[in-house]
Design an enzyme around this catalytic site. Structure first.
Site, PDB file in Angstrom:
ATOM      1  N   ASP A   1     -27.219 -25.653  16.481  1.00 17.10           N
ATOM      2  CA  ASP A   1     -27.044 -24.584  17.470  1.00 17.10           C
ATOM      3  C   ASP A   1     -25.807 -24.806  18.346  1.00 17.10           C
ATOM      4  OD1 ASP A   1     -27.622 -22.255  18.739  1.00 17.10           O
ATOM      5  OD2 ASP A   1     -29.563 -22.897  19.555  1.00 17.10           O
TER       6      ASP A   1
ATOM      7  N   TYR B   1     -26.484 -20.010  13.787  1.00 22.02           N
ATOM      8  CA  TYR B   1     -26.786 -21.047  14.777  1.00 22.02           C
ATOM      9  C   TYR B   1     -28.292 -21.130  15.060  1.00 22.02           C
ATOM     10  CZ  TYR B   1     -21.787 -20.878  16.087  1.00 22.02           C
ATOM     11  OH  TYR B   1     -20.417 -20.917  16.090  1.00 22.02           O
TER      12      TYR B   1
ATOM     13  N   THR C   1      -6.285 -17.482  31.882  1.00 23.97           N
ATOM     14  CA  THR C   1      -6.102 -16.050  31.586  1.00 23.97           C
ATOM     15  C   THR C   1      -7.158 -15.174  32.275  1.00 23.97           C
ATOM     16  OG1 THR C   1      -4.999 -16.413  29.475  1.00 23.97           O
ATOM     17  CG2 THR C   1      -6.167 -14.332  29.718  1.00 23.97           C
TER      18      THR C   1
ATOM     19  N   PHE D   1      -8.842  -6.886  19.553  1.00 27.06           N
ATOM     20  CA  PHE D   1      -9.849  -6.046  18.873  1.00 27.06           C
ATOM     21  C   PHE D   1     -10.156  -4.761  19.651  1.00 27.06           C
ATOM     22  CE2 PHE D   1     -14.743  -5.850  18.731  1.00 27.06           C
ATOM     23  CZ  PHE D   1     -14.764  -4.811  17.805  1.00 27.06           C
TER      24      PHE D   1
ATOM     25  N   THR E   1     -18.063  -8.194  30.656  1.00 21.63           N
ATOM     26  CA  THR E   1     -19.059  -8.444  29.609  1.00 21.63           C
ATOM     27  C   THR E   1     -20.470  -8.616  30.180  1.00 21.63           C
ATOM     28  OG1 THR E   1     -19.769 -10.192  28.084  1.00 21.63           O
ATOM     29  CG2 THR E   1     -18.247 -10.862  29.768  1.00 21.63           C
ATOM     30  N   ASP E   2     -21.454  -8.315  29.350  1.00 19.78           N
ATOM     31  CA  ASP E   2     -22.855  -8.542  29.758  1.00 19.78           C
ATOM     32  C   ASP E   2     -23.150 -10.028  29.919  1.00 19.78           C
ATOM     33  OD1 ASP E   2     -22.846  -9.270  27.038  1.00 19.78           O
ATOM     34  OD2 ASP E   2     -24.468  -7.904  26.459  1.00 19.78           O
ATOM     35  N   GLU E   3     -22.242 -10.884  29.389  1.00 23.20           N
ATOM     36  CA  GLU E   3     -22.506 -12.324  29.434  1.00 23.20           C
ATOM     37  C   GLU E   3     -22.454 -12.891  30.849  1.00 23.20           C
ATOM     38  OE1 GLU E   3     -20.878 -14.588  26.213  1.00 23.20           O
ATOM     39  OE2 GLU E   3     -20.722 -12.822  24.942  1.00 23.20           O
TER      40      GLU E   3
ATOM     41  N   LYS F   1     -15.096 -15.040  32.998  1.00 21.39           N
ATOM     42  CA  LYS F   1     -15.162 -13.576  33.129  1.00 21.39           C
ATOM     43  C   LYS F   1     -15.801 -13.195  34.469  1.00 21.39           C
ATOM     44  CE  LYS F   1     -14.127 -10.772  30.620  1.00 21.39           C
ATOM     45  NZ  LYS F   1     -12.829 -10.069  30.443  1.00 21.39           N
TER      46      LYS F   1
ATOM     47  N   TYR G   1     -16.673 -19.449  29.032  1.00 17.18           N
ATOM     48  CA  TYR G   1     -16.202 -18.069  28.846  1.00 17.18           C
ATOM     49  C   TYR G   1     -16.838 -17.141  29.887  1.00 17.18           C
ATOM     50  CZ  TYR G   1     -16.155 -13.283  27.013  1.00 17.18           C
ATOM     51  OH  TYR G   1     -16.036 -11.906  26.899  1.00 17.18           O
TER      52      TYR G   1
ATOM     53  N   TYR H   1     -17.059 -25.721  12.220  1.00 15.65           N
ATOM     54  CA  TYR H   1     -18.218 -25.663  11.318  1.00 15.65           C
ATOM     55  C   TYR H   1     -18.438 -26.894  10.442  1.00 15.65           C
ATOM     56  CZ  TYR H   1     -18.470 -20.824  12.761  1.00 15.65           C
ATOM     57  OH  TYR H   1     -18.590 -19.701  13.518  1.00 15.65           O
TER      58      TYR H   1
HETATM   59  P1  NAD Z   1      -9.663 -10.347  21.560  1.00 16.40           P
HETATM   60  O1  NAD Z   1      -9.742 -11.833  21.663  1.00 16.40           O
HETATM   61  O2  NAD Z   1      -9.771  -9.703  20.228  1.00 16.40           O
HETATM   62  O3  NAD Z   1      -8.279  -9.845  22.201  1.00 16.40           O
HETATM   63  C1  NAD Z   1      -7.752 -10.375  23.370  1.00 16.40           C
HETATM   64  C2  NAD Z   1      -6.305  -9.917  23.464  1.00 16.40           C
HETATM   65  O4  NAD Z   1      -5.760 -10.400  24.719  1.00 16.40           O
HETATM   66  C3  NAD Z   1      -5.399 -10.454  22.363  1.00 16.40           C
HETATM   67  O5  NAD Z   1      -4.565  -9.431  21.869  1.00 16.40           O
HETATM   68  C4  NAD Z   1      -4.588 -11.545  23.053  1.00 16.40           C
HETATM   69  O6  NAD Z   1      -3.303 -11.725  22.468  1.00 16.40           O
HETATM   70  C5  NAD Z   1      -4.497 -10.984  24.471  1.00 16.40           C
HETATM   71  N1  NAD Z   1      -4.279 -12.033  25.467  1.00 16.40           N
HETATM   72  C6  NAD Z   1      -4.983 -13.183  25.624  1.00 16.40           C
HETATM   73  N2  NAD Z   1      -4.468 -13.901  26.643  1.00 16.40           N
HETATM   74  C7  NAD Z   1      -3.437 -13.174  27.152  1.00 16.40           C
HETATM   75  C8  NAD Z   1      -2.527 -13.388  28.206  1.00 16.40           C
HETATM   76  N3  NAD Z   1      -2.583 -14.510  28.957  1.00 16.40           N
HETATM   77  N4  NAD Z   1      -1.600 -12.442  28.459  1.00 16.40           N
HETATM   78  C9  NAD Z   1      -1.524 -11.322  27.701  1.00 16.40           C
HETATM   79  N5  NAD Z   1      -2.369 -11.058  26.679  1.00 16.40           N
HETATM   80  C10 NAD Z   1      -3.315 -11.990  26.408  1.00 16.40           C
HETATM   81  O7  NAD Z   1     -10.764  -9.823  22.568  1.00 16.40           O
HETATM   82  P2  NAD Z   1     -11.712  -8.524  22.482  1.00 16.40           P
HETATM   83  O8  NAD Z   1     -12.915  -8.874  21.731  1.00 16.40           O
HETATM   84  O9  NAD Z   1     -10.909  -7.346  22.097  1.00 16.40           O
HETATM   85  O10 NAD Z   1     -12.118  -8.395  24.013  1.00 16.40           O
HETATM   86  C11 NAD Z   1     -11.313  -7.667  24.914  1.00 16.40           C
HETATM   87  C12 NAD Z   1     -11.933  -7.726  26.290  1.00 16.40           C
HETATM   88  O11 NAD Z   1     -13.244  -7.193  26.266  1.00 16.40           O
HETATM   89  C13 NAD Z   1     -12.062  -9.145  26.852  1.00 16.40           C
HETATM   90  O12 NAD Z   1     -11.762  -9.103  28.212  1.00 16.40           O
HETATM   91  C14 NAD Z   1     -13.520  -9.484  26.624  1.00 16.40           C
HETATM   92  O13 NAD Z   1     -13.973 -10.403  27.592  1.00 16.40           O
HETATM   93  C15 NAD Z   1     -14.159  -8.131  26.785  1.00 16.40           C
HETATM   94  N6  NAD Z   1     -15.419  -7.929  26.049  1.00 16.40           N
HETATM   95  C16 NAD Z   1     -15.474  -8.215  24.714  1.00 16.40           C
HETATM   96  C17 NAD Z   1     -16.661  -7.966  24.015  1.00 16.40           C
HETATM   97  C18 NAD Z   1     -16.755  -8.221  22.531  1.00 16.40           C
HETATM   98  O14 NAD Z   1     -17.831  -8.071  21.961  1.00 16.40           O
HETATM   99  N7  NAD Z   1     -15.694  -8.556  21.845  1.00 16.40           N
HETATM  100  C19 NAD Z   1     -17.772  -7.432  24.682  1.00 16.40           C
HETATM  101  C20 NAD Z   1     -17.664  -7.146  26.055  1.00 16.40           C
HETATM  102  C21 NAD Z   1     -16.476  -7.395  26.722  1.00 16.40           C
HETATM  103  P1  TYD Z   2     -20.414 -14.163  19.031  1.00 12.00           P
HETATM  104  O1  TYD Z   2     -19.909 -13.135  18.070  1.00 12.00           O
HETATM  105  O2  TYD Z   2     -19.677 -15.437  19.181  1.00 12.00           O
HETATM  106  O3  TYD Z   2     -20.601 -13.423  20.419  1.00 12.00           O
HETATM  107  P2  TYD Z   2     -21.293 -13.954  21.811  1.00 12.00           P
HETATM  108  O4  TYD Z   2     -21.687 -15.371  21.662  1.00 12.00           O
HETATM  109  O5  TYD Z   2     -20.185 -13.787  22.775  1.00 12.00           O
HETATM  110  O6  TYD Z   2     -22.456 -13.051  22.035  1.00 12.00           O
HETATM  111  O7  TYD Z   2     -21.909 -14.532  18.624  1.00 12.00           O
HETATM  112  C1  TYD Z   2     -22.915 -13.552  18.572  1.00 12.00           C
HETATM  113  C2  TYD Z   2     -24.219 -14.250  18.255  1.00 12.00           C
HETATM  114  O8  TYD Z   2     -24.133 -14.831  16.966  1.00 12.00           O
HETATM  115  C3  TYD Z   2     -24.526 -15.383  19.207  1.00 12.00           C
HETATM  116  O9  TYD Z   2     -25.943 -15.411  19.440  1.00 12.00           O
HETATM  117  C4  TYD Z   2     -24.094 -16.616  18.443  1.00 12.00           C
HETATM  118  C5  TYD Z   2     -24.365 -16.244  17.001  1.00 12.00           C
HETATM  119  N1  TYD Z   2     -23.456 -16.862  16.001  1.00 12.00           N
HETATM  120  C6  TYD Z   2     -23.969 -17.513  14.888  1.00 12.00           C
HETATM  121  O10 TYD Z   2     -25.198 -17.581  14.682  1.00 12.00           O
HETATM  122  N2  TYD Z   2     -23.092 -18.077  13.999  1.00 12.00           N
HETATM  123  C7  TYD Z   2     -21.750 -18.021  14.184  1.00 12.00           C
HETATM  124  O11 TYD Z   2     -20.997 -18.577  13.329  1.00 12.00           O
HETATM  125  C8  TYD Z   2     -21.224 -17.346  15.325  1.00 12.00           C
HETATM  126  C9  TYD Z   2     -19.750 -17.256  15.570  1.00 12.00           C
HETATM  127  C10 TYD Z   2     -22.113 -16.782  16.216  1.00 12.00           C
END
Ligand code: NAD
Ligand code: TYD
Length: 345
Positions: free
Chosen positions: A274, A209, A103, A12, A128-130, A156, A152, A335
């Protein structure tokens, strides 16, 4: 900076970042290094491979494969590694934590080793902020202790700490960004916003949730990409930068707004059991990145509106995913049977 490897670039945020970089910097060459897990998708980069064929390459490989990482770093004279590759979904980390450790921690180590061995000019870790854990009051600053609560976030955090160790011990020029929740095009529909939007389009229930009062700082993905760009160009090595809007929204309010934007009934909201260990609130103090010249461009409402429009206009993209066997299997496992019976509460 000219030859950049973007690991996880078929996911993404990574795919949005690759498109952003190639559009913004006409002299950059980008290699996407991705092993295409369920979340990696070449559809995310279809337009990129057509528009930027001469400045873009794709390598299908695992970041845990040291030989292949080294080959790519050498072959393309890589000067910059930006690591997005990760297992990224909290709910899946509760089902199968092992892949996250592999990974997100071991894979980060492999990339850092290559950065060290070949003297890359910058290694950037997308975090991530997590990693701060839930923050019931106030805001996390970059020097706060890490209080991770899910496999997760713990994985990270392990990756972040390894980056800092490689900076301190070996002088590898690392930077780290800790971003809040991203929303926007090409997000796999397991994450809450694309899940809720695509379910609502199909008149399916939105599984919320718990009490839905958890808070997240939802930011537009291109704002996040710009922030990483600012850190790559103006950030100090060895430093961490929080990256978010600084405004939190309750999940229940986010869900109501999605239904309103799509003109769907609020009755689609379905409270379910939840998530175990569900973090109540994340909140970032973003003054450090603002001091080097970044500010998010979208409010939450603007970001959500753009996002909803994209999923309405690009149903070819998510219908392909949602109709696949992998998605269906995951959805059922996650679910089925979790609905809270309103009569029993
Ligand atoms: P995503 O799950 O959409 O994409 C992850 C990508 O990494 C995929 O294309 C997958 O094929 C690839 N991948 C996974 N394991 C691999 C491996 N062993 N070798 C090579 N490629 C591999 O994730 P995203 O939401 O785009 O997040 C990207 C990064 O940003 C992550 O590190 C995540 O922790 C961080 N992040 C995400 C968010 C969010 O809201 N999505 C917020 C803050 C930080
Ligand atoms: P998510 O997109 O999984 O991101 P993160 O847990 O990494 O912040 O979830 C965002 C928020 O939405 C989190 O508080 C959990 C909640 N959530 C639901 O309420 N229902 C759902 O089906 C999912 C996937 C998440």
């Amino acid at each position: 900076m000219k030859n950049i490897v973007v690991t996880g670039g078929a996911g993404f945020i990574g795919s949005n970042f690759v498109r952003y970089l190639l559009e913004r910097y006409p002299n950059y060459h980008v290699v996407v290094y991705d092993n295409l897990t369920y979340a990696g998708n070449l559809d995310n980069l279809q337009d990129v491979s057509e528009r930027f064929a001469e400045r873009y390459d794709f390598v299908r490989a695992d970041i845990c494969d040291a030989k292949e990482v080294e080959r790519v770093v050498q072959q393309y004279s890589v000067d910059t590694i930006v690591n997005f590759a990760a297992e990224s979904h909290v709910d899946r980390s509760l089902m199968e934590p092992g892949g996250f450790i592999q990974t997100d921690v071991y894979g980060t180590y492999v990339l850092l080793e290559a950065a060290r061995k070949f003297g890359v000019e910058r290694y950037h870790q997308v975090s991530t902020d997590e990693v701060y854990g839930q923050v019931l009051d106030g805001r996390s600053t970059e020097s706060d202790r890490l209080h991770t609560r899910s496999p997760y976030s713990a994985s990270k955090a392990g990756g972040d700490l390894m980056c800092l160790a490689y900076f301190t011990s070996f002088g590898v020029p690392v930077t780290i960004t800790r971003g809040s929740n991203n929303i926007g095009p090409y997000q796999y529909p397991e994450k809450v916003v694309p899940l809720f939007v695509t379910n609502a389009i199909d008149d399916l229930p939105l599984p919320l949730y718990g009490d839905g009062l958890q808070m997240r700082d939802y930011q537009y993905v291109l704002d996040h990409c710009e922030g990483i760009d600012v850190v790559l160009h103006k950030g100090q090595i060895g430093e961490i930068y929080n990256l978010g809007t600084g405004t939190e929204t309750r999940n229940i309010d986010m869900a109501h707004l999605i239904l309103k934007l799509l003109d769907k009934p609020q009755s689609l909201l379905q409270p379910i059991t939840d998530r175990p260990g569900h973090d109540r609130r994340y909140a970032l103090d973003c003054r450090k990145i603002q001091s080097i010249g970044w500010q998010s461009r979208h409010t939450f409402e603007e970001a959500l509106e753009k996002t909803v429009r994209w999923y309405v206009d690009n149903q070819w993209w998510w219908r392909k995913i949602k109709s696949g066997a992998h998605y269906e299997e995951y959805y059922t496992r996650q679910y089925a049977g979790r609905e809270i019976n309103p009569a029993a509460t």
